[in-house]
Design a protein around this motif. Structure first.
Motif, PDB file in Angstrom:
ATOM      1  N   HIS A  16      -0.675   2.341  10.494  1.00  6.08           N
ATOM      2  CA  HIS A  16      -1.539   0.767   9.193  1.00  6.08           C
ATOM      3  C   HIS A  16      -0.374   0.238   8.682  1.00  6.08           C
ATOM      4  CE1 HIS A  16      -4.776   0.159   6.738  1.00  6.08           C
ATOM      5  NE2 HIS A  16      -5.639  -0.207   8.117  1.00  6.08           N
ATOM      6  N   VAL A  17      -0.020   1.576   7.827  1.00  7.91           N
ATOM      7  CA  VAL A  17       1.186   1.126   6.813  1.00  7.91           C
ATOM      8  C   VAL A  17       2.125   0.211   7.226  1.00  7.91           C
ATOM      9  CG1 VAL A  17       2.975   1.963   5.533  1.00  7.91           C
ATOM     10  CG2 VAL A  17       0.768   2.963   5.530  1.00  7.91           C
ATOM     11  N   VAL A  18       2.594   0.522   8.487  1.00  4.09           N
ATOM     12  CA  VAL A  18       4.029  -0.147   9.098  1.00  4.09           C
ATOM     13  C   VAL A  18       3.442  -1.993   9.565  1.00  4.09           C
ATOM     14  CG1 VAL A  18       4.880  -1.243  11.299  1.00  4.09           C
ATOM     15  CG2 VAL A  18       5.076   2.031  10.140  1.00  4.09           C
ATOM     16  N   TRP A  19       1.979  -1.769   9.703  1.00  2.91           N
ATOM     17  CA  TRP A  19       1.802  -3.249  10.068  1.00  2.91           C
ATOM     18  C   TRP A  19       1.338  -4.152   8.200  1.00  2.91           C
ATOM     19  CZ3 TRP A  19      -2.563  -5.770   8.547  1.00  2.91           C
ATOM     20  CH2 TRP A  19      -4.066  -4.964   8.445  1.00  2.91           C
ATOM     21  N   ASP A  28       4.126 -15.552   4.891  1.00  2.00           N
ATOM     22  CA  ASP A  28       3.233 -16.252   3.813  1.00  2.00           C
ATOM     23  C   ASP A  28       2.816 -14.913   4.372  1.00  2.00           C
ATOM     24  OD1 ASP A  28       0.901 -17.920   5.043  1.00  2.00           O
ATOM     25  OD2 ASP A  28       1.766 -18.561   4.955  1.00  2.00           O
ATOM     26  N   PRO A  29       2.065 -14.405   4.160  1.00  2.00           N
ATOM     27  CA  PRO A  29       0.857 -12.970   4.915  1.00  2.00           C
ATOM     28  C   PRO A  29      -0.252 -13.294   6.327  1.00  2.00           C
ATOM     29  CG  PRO A  29       1.553 -12.602   2.699  1.00  2.00           C
ATOM     30  CD  PRO A  29       2.165 -14.084   3.023  1.00  2.00           C
ATOM     31  N   LEU A  30      -0.565 -14.630   5.162  1.00  2.00           N
ATOM     32  CA  LEU A  30      -1.704 -15.134   5.841  1.00  2.00           C
ATOM     33  C   LEU A  30      -1.641 -15.436   7.326  1.00  2.00           C
ATOM     34  CD1 LEU A  30      -5.157 -16.072   5.734  1.00  2.00           C
ATOM     35  CD2 LEU A  30      -4.245 -17.846   4.901  1.00  2.00           C
ATOM     36  N   ARG A  31      -0.747 -16.529   7.362  1.00  2.00           N
ATOM     37  CA  ARG A  31      -0.511 -17.114   8.598  1.00  2.00           C
ATOM     38  C   ARG A  31       0.049 -15.693   9.442  1.00  2.00           C
ATOM     39  NH1 ARG A  31      -0.541 -20.420   5.172  1.00  2.00           N
ATOM     40  NH2 ARG A  31      -1.805 -22.523   5.201  1.00  2.00           N
ATOM     41  N   THR A  32       0.858 -15.176   9.067  1.00  2.00           N
ATOM     42  CA  THR A  32       1.465 -13.830   9.605  1.00  2.00           C
ATOM     43  C   THR A  32       0.225 -12.790  10.399  1.00  2.00           C
ATOM     44  OG1 THR A  32       3.573 -13.732   8.177  1.00  2.00           O
ATOM     45  CG2 THR A  32       2.596 -11.464   9.922  1.00  2.00           C
ATOM     46  N   ALA A 228       5.693 -14.878   9.055  1.00  2.00           N
ATOM     47  CA  ALA A 228       6.916 -13.716  10.265  1.00  2.00           C
ATOM     48  C   ALA A 228       6.828 -14.264  11.686  1.00  2.00           C
ATOM     49  CB  ALA A 228       6.430 -11.773  10.176  1.00  2.00           C
ATOM     50  N   SER A 229       7.834 -13.832  11.712  1.00  2.00           N
ATOM     51  CA  SER A 229       8.228 -14.618  13.723  1.00  2.00           C
ATOM     52  C   SER A 229       7.330 -13.843  14.671  1.00  2.00           C
ATOM     53  CB  SER A 229       9.689 -13.796  14.350  1.00  2.00           C
ATOM     54  OG  SER A 229      10.021 -13.249  14.190  1.00  2.00           O
ATOM     55  N   TRP A 230       7.040 -14.866  15.203  1.00  2.00           N
ATOM     56  CA  TRP A 230       6.124 -14.393  16.320  1.00  2.00           C
ATOM     57  C   TRP A 230       6.243 -13.059  17.203  1.00  2.00           C
ATOM     58  CZ3 TRP A 230       1.075 -15.729  17.979  1.00  2.00           C
ATOM     59  CH2 TRP A 230       0.955 -16.741  17.404  1.00  2.00           C
ATOM     60  N   ARG A 231       7.665 -12.732  16.998  1.00  2.00           N
ATOM     61  CA  ARG A 231       7.964 -11.354  17.847  1.00  2.00           C
ATOM     62  C   ARG A 231       7.338 -10.011  16.370  1.00  2.00           C
ATOM     63  NH1 ARG A 231      13.891  -9.362  19.606  1.00  2.00           N
ATOM     64  NH2 ARG A 231      13.130  -7.498  19.826  1.00  2.00           N
ATOM     65  N   ARG A 232       7.479 -10.494  15.255  1.00  2.00           N
ATOM     66  CA  ARG A 232       7.520  -9.416  13.895  1.00  2.00           C
ATOM     67  C   ARG A 232       5.759  -9.970  14.354  1.00  2.00           C
ATOM     68  NH1 ARG A 232      10.401  -7.436  10.543  1.00  2.00           N
ATOM     69  NH2 ARG A 232       8.118  -7.482   8.994  1.00  2.00           N
TER      70      ARG A 232
END
Length: 308
Positions: A16-19, A28-32, A228-232
């Motif tokens: 939970h902490v990792v994500w 950009d946290p919202l779009r991530t 974040a990139s699509w991968r992350r």
């Protein structure tokens, strides 16, 4: 609690902490979050479809669908508020406030609306939660931010403490709201099947919010979004939904009263991760204060669970 379940719940807390750390560290946290939820749903959809077919395509009551739809919308509001908080404040501050607010709200509703009474253990839990949130949030710093904002001053290191606190508290409200809905909905149908309705609705409504609201609100002179990139982001989504599935597994192996407080160990992990690994706390005293406040939040959650 068996040692294996204990380890499982600690793994859930770390995931939970990792994500959350991926969300916070993105530009950009919202779009991530939008990418993460969409990718997570896409990754688990085939697994859920196979499981549904293997179990004989069980029917889903209409009431469960309605509650799942409501929960999905509340989850969307949760991601919007959480992203707004991370855009303005530190992981080691936002996370404990958001996670600590939810049990406080639950207790408040029980006491003031339902006429419930708290015993000594529960009262100590409330006091510990309040002390932890105050220690992390430092309302005097928020008042300083209000004065600085009124005077036209800039923000200090750590972003906008007033806005971060506001949205962290709103995140806690959303956690309490969707948790209350889920407690009812998950009793009407298998929890994994209930979640299979919640998260696609959350993904769709979050995408619609970003495209129809957030994108239109962005001024032309603002820098382009940098999620974040699509991968992350996909990794964050898979971790988030995977952790949710592990929570459901843990609830089948141990009582809720044992699993729920241990899950809250994430607040200490998040504070330590943000304060030390992400360099959010500059001084040793700042690190001690943030981690100590998170420990109080954890202690309060445990005490309230024991009271229940």
């Amino acid at each position: 609690m068996a040692p294996g379940v204990f380890v499982l719940v600690l793994v859930i807390a770390v995931l939970h902490v990792v994500w959350n750390a991926i969300l916070k560290s993105s530009g950009d946290p919202l779009r991530t979050a939008e990418r993460a939820v969409a990718a997570g749903v896409a990754a688990f959809a085939p697994v859920v479809g196979i499981a549904w077919w293997s179990y004989g395509r069980p029917a889903i009551p209409l009431e469960a669908v309605g509650l799942a739809a409501l929960s999905g919308i509340l989850e969307t509001a949760y991601f919007i508020c959480l992203a707004a908080a991370y855009k303005r404040g530190d992981l080691s501050v936002v996370y404990p406030i958001a996670r600590g607010t939810a049990p406080l709200l639950s207790v408040g509703l029980g006491v003031f609306l339902l006429g419930e009474r708290l015993g000594q253990v529960g009262t100590l839990g409330v006091l510990a939660l309040l002390a932890g949130i105050l220690l992390v949030q430092r309302p005097w710093r928020v008042l300083e931010a209000v004065r600085r904002r009124a005077g036209g001053g800039g923000v200090q290191r750590g972003g906008d403490p007033l806005g971060a606190a506001e949205f962290a508290l709103l995140t806690g409200v959303m956690i309490a709201a969707y948790s209350a809905v889920d407690r009812v909905g998950a009793r009407l149908v298998a929890p994994w099947l209930y979640a299979a309705i919640v998260f696609p609705i959350c993904a769709v409504t979050l995408v619609l919010w970003v495209r129809l609201v957030a994108d239109r609100r962005r001024r032309s002179d603002e820098p382009a979004p940098s999620p974040a990139s699509w991968r992350r982001a996909s990794a964050a989504g898979v971790i988030s939904l995977g952790a949710y599935g592990l929570v459901l597994l843990a609830y089948t192996l141990a009582p809720l009263s044992a699993v729920a407080p241990l899950r809250e160990s994430a607040v200490v992990i998040a504070s330590a991760w943000g304060a030390i690994a992400m360099g959010e706390a500059v001084t040793q005293g700042e690190r001690v204060r943030r981690i100590g406040g998170a420990c109080l939040v954890l202690a309060g959650a445990v005490l309230l669970a024991l009271e229940g």
